[in-house]
Motif scaffolding. Structure first.
Motif, mmCIF file in Angstrom:
data_model
loop_
_atom_site.group_PDB
_atom_site.id
_atom_site.type_symbol
_atom_site.label_atom_id
_atom_site.label_comp_id
_atom_site.label_asym_id
_atom_site.label_seq_id
_atom_site.Cartn_x
_atom_site.Cartn_y
_atom_site.Cartn_z
ATOM 1 N N GLN A 1 0.797 -1.233 0.000
ATOM 2 C CA GLN A 1 0.000 0.000 0.000
ATOM 3 C C GLN A 1 0.830 1.284 0.000
ATOM 4 O OE1 GLN A 1 -2.788 -0.563 3.146
ATOM 5 N NE2 GLN A 1 -4.098 -1.881 1.915
ATOM 6 N N LYS B 1 -3.314 3.811 -10.539
ATOM 7 C CA LYS B 1 -4.246 2.712 -10.814
ATOM 8 C C LYS B 1 -4.186 2.381 -12.298
ATOM 9 C CE LYS B 1 -7.382 4.165 -7.195
ATOM 10 N NZ LYS B 1 -8.689 4.742 -6.869
ATOM 11 N N THR C 1 -13.652 0.542 -4.625
ATOM 12 C CA THR C 1 -12.656 0.342 -3.568
ATOM 13 C C THR C 1 -11.513 -0.592 -3.957
ATOM 14 O OG1 THR C 1 -13.987 -1.450 -2.638
ATOM 15 C CG2 THR C 1 -14.326 0.767 -1.729
ATOM 16 N N HIS C 2 -11.535 -1.142 -5.163
ATOM 17 C CA HIS C 2 -10.502 -2.077 -5.589
ATOM 18 C C HIS C 2 -9.978 -1.702 -6.968
ATOM 19 C CE1 HIS C 2 -12.655 -4.394 -2.532
ATOM 20 N NE2 HIS C 2 -11.494 -4.991 -2.323
ATOM 21 N N ASP D 1 1.118 -3.895 -7.758
ATOM 22 C CA ASP D 1 0.531 -5.232 -7.870
ATOM 23 C C ASP D 1 1.199 -6.044 -8.981
ATOM 24 O OD1 ASP D 1 -1.267 -4.597 -5.857
ATOM 25 O OD2 ASP D 1 -2.799 -3.928 -7.270
#
Length: 63
Positions: free
Chosen positions: A23, A29, A36-37, A43
């Motif tokens: 995090q 993104k 929320t995901h 990742d």
């Protein structure tokens, strides 16, 4: 169990462990899954670890 398969299992474990710990370094993104995901640049390390683990697992099989 061959050493490559043990290494593959360790890499999968690290990939799973990395997901909740990344995090602070997540970055932008890349793919929004819900409000929320999302998949972030951090990742992608887990994806790379799993791909290497799969390669190790199946290359150990052919030896």
């Amino acid at each position: 169990m061959p050493r490559r398969r043990i290494t593959a299992l360790v890499l999968v474990g690290l990939a799973i462990l990395w997901l909740p710990l990344n995090q602070p370094v997540e970055g932008p993104k890349l793919l929004v899954l819900s409000e929320t995901h999302a998949v972030t640049t951090a990742d992608l390390l887990s994806v790379a670890l799993v791909l290497v683990a799969v390669w190790l697992w199946f290359s150990a099989r052919s030896r």
